[in-house]
Motif scaffolding. Structure first.
Motif, PDB file in Angstrom:
ATOM      1  N   VAL A 213      56.515  50.860  38.575  1.00 20.80           N
ATOM      2  CA  VAL A 213      57.314  52.033  38.219  1.00 20.80           C
ATOM      3  C   VAL A 213      56.802  53.218  39.023  1.00 20.80           C
ATOM      4  O   VAL A 213      55.602  53.521  39.005  1.00 20.80           O
ATOM      5  CB  VAL A 213      57.229  52.347  36.712  1.00 20.80           C
ATOM      6  N   VAL A 214      57.699  53.878  39.752  1.00 23.29           N
ATOM      7  CA  VAL A 214      57.345  55.053  40.550  1.00 23.29           C
ATOM      8  C   VAL A 214      58.015  56.274  39.912  1.00 23.29           C
ATOM      9  O   VAL A 214      59.234  56.340  39.795  1.00 23.29           O
ATOM     10  CB  VAL A 214      57.775  54.883  42.025  1.00 23.29           C
ATOM     11  N   ALA A 215      57.204  57.237  39.488  1.00 19.19           N
ATOM     12  CA  ALA A 215      57.743  58.398  38.775  1.00 19.19           C
ATOM     13  C   ALA A 215      56.805  59.578  38.938  1.00 19.19           C
ATOM     14  O   ALA A 215      55.587  59.445  38.771  1.00 19.19           O
ATOM     15  CB  ALA A 215      57.908  58.080  37.292  1.00 19.19           C
ATOM     16  N   ASP A 216      57.353  60.738  39.278  1.00 15.11           N
ATOM     17  CA  ASP A 216      56.494  61.915  39.423  1.00 15.11           C
ATOM     18  C   ASP A 216      55.981  62.373  38.057  1.00 15.11           C
ATOM     19  O   ASP A 216      56.494  61.964  37.012  1.00 15.11           O
ATOM     20  CB  ASP A 216      57.218  63.041  40.156  1.00 15.11           C
ATOM     21  N   SER A 217      54.965  63.228  38.069  1.00 11.08           N
ATOM     22  CA  SER A 217      54.233  63.587  36.855  1.00 11.08           C
ATOM     23  C   SER A 217      55.071  64.312  35.813  1.00 11.08           C
ATOM     24  O   SER A 217      54.737  64.311  34.626  1.00 11.08           O
ATOM     25  CB  SER A 217      53.015  64.442  37.215  1.00 11.08           C
ATOM     26  N   VAL A 238      52.889  54.344  39.187  1.00  3.73           N
ATOM     27  CA  VAL A 238      52.371  55.215  40.247  1.00  3.73           C
ATOM     28  C   VAL A 238      52.982  56.598  40.084  1.00  3.73           C
ATOM     29  O   VAL A 238      54.207  56.752  40.035  1.00  3.73           O
ATOM     30  CB  VAL A 238      52.688  54.662  41.648  1.00  3.73           C
ATOM     31  N   THR A 239      52.117  57.616  39.993  1.00  6.83           N
ATOM     32  CA  THR A 239      52.559  59.001  39.862  1.00  6.83           C
ATOM     33  C   THR A 239      51.691  59.885  40.742  1.00  6.83           C
ATOM     34  O   THR A 239      50.902  59.398  41.553  1.00  6.83           O
ATOM     35  CB  THR A 239      52.538  59.457  38.393  1.00  6.83           C
ATOM     36  N   ASP A 240      51.805  61.201  40.574  1.00  6.41           N
ATOM     37  CA  ASP A 240      51.027  62.136  41.384  1.00  6.41           C
ATOM     38  C   ASP A 240      49.931  62.788  40.553  1.00  6.41           C
ATOM     39  O   ASP A 240      49.907  62.674  39.318  1.00  6.41           O
ATOM     40  CB  ASP A 240      51.941  63.203  41.993  1.00  6.41           C
ATOM     41  N   ASP A 244      47.884  65.458  34.178  1.00  7.32           N
ATOM     42  CA  ASP A 244      46.549  65.792  33.684  1.00  7.32           C
ATOM     43  C   ASP A 244      45.713  64.536  33.457  1.00  7.32           C
ATOM     44  O   ASP A 244      46.222  63.515  32.980  1.00  7.32           O
ATOM     45  CB  ASP A 244      46.685  66.583  32.380  1.00  7.32           C
ATOM     46  N   THR A 245      44.430  64.629  33.772  1.00  6.91           N
ATOM     47  CA  THR A 245      43.527  63.472  33.651  1.00  6.91           C
ATOM     48  C   THR A 245      43.473  62.933  32.236  1.00  6.91           C
ATOM     49  O   THR A 245      43.474  61.710  32.022  1.00  6.91           O
ATOM     50  CB  THR A 245      42.107  63.860  34.111  1.00  6.91           C
ATOM     51  N   ALA A 246      43.428  63.831  31.255  1.00  4.78           N
ATOM     52  CA  ALA A 246      43.359  63.393  29.855  1.00  4.78           C
ATOM     53  C   ALA A 246      44.623  62.652  29.441  1.00  4.78           C
ATOM     54  O   ALA A 246      44.562  61.652  28.711  1.00  4.78           O
ATOM     55  CB  ALA A 246      43.131  64.599  28.953  1.00  4.78           C
ATOM     56  N   ILE A 247      45.766  63.121  29.913  1.00  4.81           N
ATOM     57  CA  ILE A 247      47.025  62.441  29.607  1.00  4.81           C
ATOM     58  C   ILE A 247      47.090  61.108  30.338  1.00  4.81           C
ATOM     59  O   ILE A 247      47.511  60.085  29.778  1.00  4.81           O
ATOM     60  CB  ILE A 247      48.225  63.326  29.981  1.00  4.81           C
TER      61      ILE A 247
END
Length: 262
Positions: A213-217, A238-240, A244-247
């Motif tokens: 799955v390719v999706a921006d943040s 895969v995202t950018d 956020d790291t915690a999310i």
């Protein structure tokens, strides 16, 4: 977008943003848009008239509404301009796994279009898609092997759906499937705005050995109407790095974040 930023926005960018708001909220007000973009209301009215003539809006007193009066799928004309740098970086990272001779299922969407762009120079690939824009792009590649689904066209997003499209993908056994997503949530999984696309997306997942799955943040930690799949039904997300790291930690080891030029 605030007024100070609006003065630096081109006519095309302004109209794309107006379309995005129309399809998000179902309605836009000319006076509010005037302040938002820092232009005269007469300029906004001209913008709205152009959108009406192109069939993307209906005029109302003081503004415009989305065709049909309700929020709809965000059209490709909007999606292709949003977060383009992130999408290019996501596509480059995700496609690094693909090798000569592989077969690739490509879902519809602006991020998967960038996946197609990244893959078109790899020789001897077989492509299977339900996206007319992707098919048009790949049809121009020399010696390409391309399969295009039949079905009903969703005009605004150039997508073929319905039982014929679903059955079409069930006949294949591909190496990879690259899927877009309207929303991803750590509990709800992958969801989609349009219910008609869901059976096709599920057939794509089942048709491939590995699904990505390719999706921006901006798509994360949100939900839309129809559930496509649980997170553990796909192999990679895969995202950018805008996520956020915690999310990101909620999505486990299958999630990969990539950097992009700003």
């Amino acid at each position: 977008m605030n007024a100070s930023a609006g003065g630096n926005v081109s006519v095309q960018q302004r109209r794309v943003e107006i379309i995005r708001q129309l399809h998000r909220d179902g309605y836009v007000e000319a006076k509010k848009l005037s302040g938002e973009f820092g232009v005269d209301t007469s300029t906004i009215r001209r913008d709205l008239d152009v959108l009406v003539r192109s069939g993307q809006a209906e005029r109302t007193h003081g503004g415009a509404k989305a065709v049909g009066g309700a929020a709809l799928d965000v059209p490709y004309a909007v999606k292709e301009f949003e977060r383009r740098q992130q999408k290019v970086a996501i596509a480059a990272h995700a496609t690094a796994r693909v090798r000569e001779g592989d077969s690739v299922v490509l879902d519809s969407g602006s991020t998967t279009f960038q996946v197609a762009m990244a893959l078109r120079n790899i020789p001897d690939l077989t492509f299977i898609t339900n996206d007319l824009r992707i098919a048009t792009l790949l049809a121009a590649v020399p010696d390409v092997r391309l399969f295009l689904a039949g079905g009903e066209l969703l005009n605004s997003v150039f997508t073929l759906t319905g039982p014929r499209a679903t059955e079409f993908f069930s006949d294949f056994s591909a190496t990879w499937a690259f899927l877009g997503a309207d929303a991803l949530d750590s509990e709800a999984g992958i969801t989609n705005t349009n219910t008609r696309e869901v059976p096709v997306k599920r057939a794509m997942i089942e048709a491939a050995s590995t699904s990505i799955v390719v999706a921006d943040s901006s798509k994360f930690e949100s939900r839309t109407l129809a559930r496509v799949a649980a997170l553990d039904e796909v192999d990679h997300l895969v995202t950018d790095v805008g996520l956020d790291t915690a999310i990101a930690a909620k999505y486990g080891s299958r999630l990969e974040r990539v950097d992009f030029e700003q």
